[in-house]
Design a protein around this motif. Structure first.
Motif, PDB file in Angstrom:
ATOM      1  N   SER A  30      45.198  38.056  37.085  1.00 14.09           N
ATOM      2  CA  SER A  30      47.626  38.080  37.283  1.00 14.09           C
ATOM      3  C   SER A  30      48.578  39.088  37.892  1.00 14.09           C
ATOM      4  N   PHE A  31      49.189  38.888  38.262  1.00 18.94           N
ATOM      5  CA  PHE A  31      50.113  38.948  39.741  1.00 18.94           C
ATOM      6  C   PHE A  31      51.599  39.526  38.882  1.00 18.94           C
ATOM      7  N   GLU A  32      52.050  40.349  39.431  1.00 21.25           N
ATOM      8  CA  GLU A  32      53.253  41.470  38.965  1.00 21.25           C
ATOM      9  C   GLU A  32      54.000  41.856  40.208  1.00 21.25           C
ATOM     10  N   ALA A  33      54.841  42.065  40.522  1.00 21.05           N
ATOM     11  CA  ALA A  33      56.079  41.849  41.157  1.00 21.05           C
ATOM     12  C   ALA A  33      57.537  42.982  40.530  1.00 21.05           C
ATOM     13  N   PRO A  34      56.884  44.551  39.977  1.00 15.96           N
ATOM     14  CA  PRO A  34      58.120  44.601  38.939  1.00 15.96           C
ATOM     15  C   PRO A  34      59.131  45.105  38.964  1.00 15.96           C
ATOM     16  N   GLY A  35      59.080  45.404  40.453  1.00 18.29           N
ATOM     17  CA  GLY A  35      60.857  46.016  41.861  1.00 18.29           C
ATOM     18  C   GLY A  35      60.943  44.918  41.854  1.00 18.29           C
ATOM     19  N   ALA A  36      60.063  43.667  42.172  1.00 13.02           N
ATOM     20  CA  ALA A  36      61.050  42.487  43.575  1.00 13.02           C
ATOM     21  C   ALA A  36      62.550  42.247  43.185  1.00 13.02           C
ATOM     22  N   PRO A  37      63.691  41.379  42.789  1.00 15.46           N
ATOM     23  CA  PRO A  37      63.025  41.863  45.244  1.00 15.46           C
ATOM     24  C   PRO A  37      63.850  42.644  45.913  1.00 15.46           C
ATOM     25  N   GLN A  38      63.944  43.937  44.997  1.00 20.14           N
ATOM     26  CA  GLN A  38      64.640  44.906  45.726  1.00 20.14           C
ATOM     27  C   GLN A  38      63.656  46.064  46.658  1.00 20.14           C
ATOM     28  N   ILE A  39      62.218  46.523  45.971  1.00 18.81           N
ATOM     29  CA  ILE A  39      61.171  46.445  46.792  1.00 18.81           C
ATOM     30  C   ILE A  39      60.635  46.474  48.329  1.00 18.81           C
ATOM     31  N   PHE A  40      61.372  44.873  48.459  1.00 16.02           N
ATOM     32  CA  PHE A  40      61.211  44.163  50.347  1.00 16.02           C
ATOM     33  C   PHE A  40      62.020  44.992  50.340  1.00 16.02           C
ATOM     34  N   GLN A  41      63.284  45.856  50.888  1.00 16.51           N
ATOM     35  CA  GLN A  41      64.368  46.794  51.105  1.00 16.51           C
ATOM     36  C   GLN A  41      63.897  47.852  50.916  1.00 16.51           C
ATOM     37  N   GLN A  42      62.313  48.831  50.646  1.00 16.46           N
ATOM     38  CA  GLN A  42      62.531  49.525  50.127  1.00 16.46           C
ATOM     39  C   GLN A  42      61.227  50.317  51.199  1.00 16.46           C
ATOM     40  N   GLY A  44      58.910  52.730  53.271  1.00 13.84           N
ATOM     41  CA  GLY A  44      58.099  53.671  52.945  1.00 13.84           C
ATOM     42  C   GLY A  44      56.354  53.426  53.501  1.00 13.84           C
ATOM     43  N   GLN A  45      55.207  53.962  53.578  1.00 15.74           N
ATOM     44  CA  GLN A  45      54.108  53.611  53.575  1.00 15.74           C
ATOM     45  C   GLN A  45      53.577  52.707  52.466  1.00 15.74           C
ATOM     46  N   PRO A  46      52.892  52.191  52.611  1.00 13.83           N
ATOM     47  CA  PRO A  46      52.002  51.620  51.225  1.00 13.83           C
ATOM     48  C   PRO A  46      50.923  52.093  50.676  1.00 13.83           C
ATOM     49  N   ASN A  47      50.891  52.857  49.343  1.00 12.73           N
ATOM     50  CA  ASN A  47      49.431  53.018  48.854  1.00 12.73           C
ATOM     51  C   ASN A  47      49.139  52.022  48.363  1.00 12.73           C
ATOM     52  N   VAL A  48      47.412  51.658  48.557  1.00 11.69           N
ATOM     53  CA  VAL A  48      46.502  50.751  47.478  1.00 11.69           C
ATOM     54  C   VAL A  48      45.826  51.338  46.787  1.00 11.69           C
ATOM     55  N   SER A  69      35.924  42.472  37.142  1.00  2.91           N
ATOM     56  CA  SER A  69      37.318  43.130  37.282  1.00  2.91           C
ATOM     57  C   SER A  69      37.735  43.864  38.956  1.00  2.91           C
ATOM     58  N   VAL A  70      38.394  43.494  39.035  1.00  2.00           N
ATOM     59  CA  VAL A  70      39.038  43.959  40.511  1.00  2.00           C
ATOM     60  C   VAL A  70      40.698  43.691  40.323  1.00  2.00           C
ATOM     61  N   THR A  71      41.066  45.412  40.548  1.00  2.00           N
ATOM     62  CA  THR A  71      42.676  45.854  39.597  1.00  2.00           C
ATOM     63  C   THR A  71      43.169  45.748  41.225  1.00  2.00           C
ATOM     64  N   ALA A  72      44.205  45.301  42.625  1.00  2.00           N
ATOM     65  CA  ALA A  72      45.072  46.414  42.947  1.00  2.00           C
ATOM     66  C   ALA A  72      46.002  46.446  42.626  1.00  2.00           C
ATOM     67  N   THR A  73      46.486  47.580  42.872  1.00  2.00           N
ATOM     68  CA  THR A  73      47.609  48.060  42.174  1.00  2.00           C
ATOM     69  C   THR A  73      48.451  48.665  43.825  1.00  2.00           C
ATOM     70  N   CYS A  74      49.303  48.175  44.539  1.00  2.00           N
ATOM     71  CA  CYS A  74      50.729  49.047  45.690  1.00  2.00           C
ATOM     72  C   CYS A  74      51.597  49.719  45.457  1.00  2.00           C
ATOM     73  N   ARG A  75      51.994  51.075  45.815  1.00  2.00           N
ATOM     74  CA  ARG A  75      52.737  51.764  45.127  1.00  2.00           C
ATOM     75  C   ARG A  75      53.742  51.980  46.480  1.00  2.00           C
ATOM     76  N   VAL A  76      54.632  51.742  47.107  1.00  2.00           N
ATOM     77  CA  VAL A  76      55.590  52.068  47.858  1.00  2.00           C
ATOM     78  C   VAL A  76      56.323  53.983  47.399  1.00  2.00           C
ATOM     79  N   ASP A  78      58.015  56.019  44.670  1.00  2.00           N
ATOM     80  CA  ASP A  78      56.698  56.704  43.797  1.00  2.00           C
ATOM     81  C   ASP A  78      57.047  54.774  42.302  1.00  2.00           C
ATOM     82  N   LYS A  79      57.228  54.005  43.654  1.00  2.00           N
ATOM     83  CA  LYS A  79      58.166  52.523  42.284  1.00  2.00           C
ATOM     84  C   LYS A  79      56.142  51.804  43.017  1.00  2.00           C
ATOM     85  N   THR A  80      55.829  50.578  42.114  1.00  2.00           N
ATOM     86  CA  THR A  80      55.214  49.848  42.167  1.00  2.00           C
ATOM     87  C   THR A  80      55.229  48.721  42.630  1.00  2.00           C
ATOM     88  N   ALA A  81      55.290  48.482  43.921  1.00  2.00           N
ATOM     89  CA  ALA A  81      55.425  47.084  44.576  1.00  2.00           C
ATOM     90  C   ALA A  81      55.028  45.717  43.901  1.00  2.00           C
TER      91      ALA A  81
END
Length: 163
Positions: A30-42, A44-48, A69-76, A78-81
């Motif tokens: 599974s892959f989700e980019a819930p804030g795309a495309p706005q997240i690409f303009q964000q 800040g330092q990404p936190n994985v 099971s491996v899950t990587a969640t990246c946030r910039v 307070d937004k999930t990238a």
């Protein structure tokens, strides 16, 4: 003169432990980019954040499915990238192991075999999602298992119990 073997080789030991890898496959991805495309303009330092889980199921006599099971969640800020998840599985045959050794092999060796495949899938998902490459660092499953055994011993749980 030995008449046991016609080819002259020693007979294999009957109780010798054997492990064979029967199959490796992706069970779920599974892959989700819930804030795309706005997240690409964000800015800040990404936190994985990385989460690992493992599940073992007996699927026959001396045959086990191990799912890592491996899950990587990246946030910039307070937004999930992105959220990338893979369930990498393998079917392993184990014969000749006592219960404690079998548990150790299923908890350490098998995820070590599966992890490079899961790492590759996560990396491709993230990059194909339009984000900079993300490379998971190696994981010491032996140390994780040792810590699990230490905690189990402290809690008084039996050594053969599943955690």
């Amino acid at each position: 003169m030995m008449a046991d073997n016609t080819n002259g080789a020693a007979a294999p030991e009957q109780n010798q432990a054997q492990l064979n890898l029967q199959r490796i496959y992706v069970k779920d991805v599974s892959f989700e980019a819930p804030g795309a495309p706005q997240i690409f303009q964000q800015q800040g330092q990404p936190n994985v954040e990385l989460n690992l889980a493992q599940r073992v199921a007996s699927i026959g006599t001396d045959v086990y499915e191990v799912v890592l099971s491996v899950t990587a969640t990246c946030r910039v800020e307070d937004k999930t990238a992105y959220l990338a998840e893979v369930q990498q599985a393998g079917i392993f045959g184990l014969t000749g192991f006592d219960a404690q050794a079998r548990e150790a092999v299923l908890a350490t060796y098998c995820p070590n075999v599966l992890f490079p495949y899961a790492r590759q899938v996560i990396s491709e998902l993230v990059q194909n999602g339009g984000f900079p490459p993300f490379f998971l660092q190696p994981i010491n499953f032996d140390a994780l298992y040792a810590e699990q055994m230490r905690r189990r011993a402290e809690s008084g749980a039996p050594q053969g119990a599943n955690a």
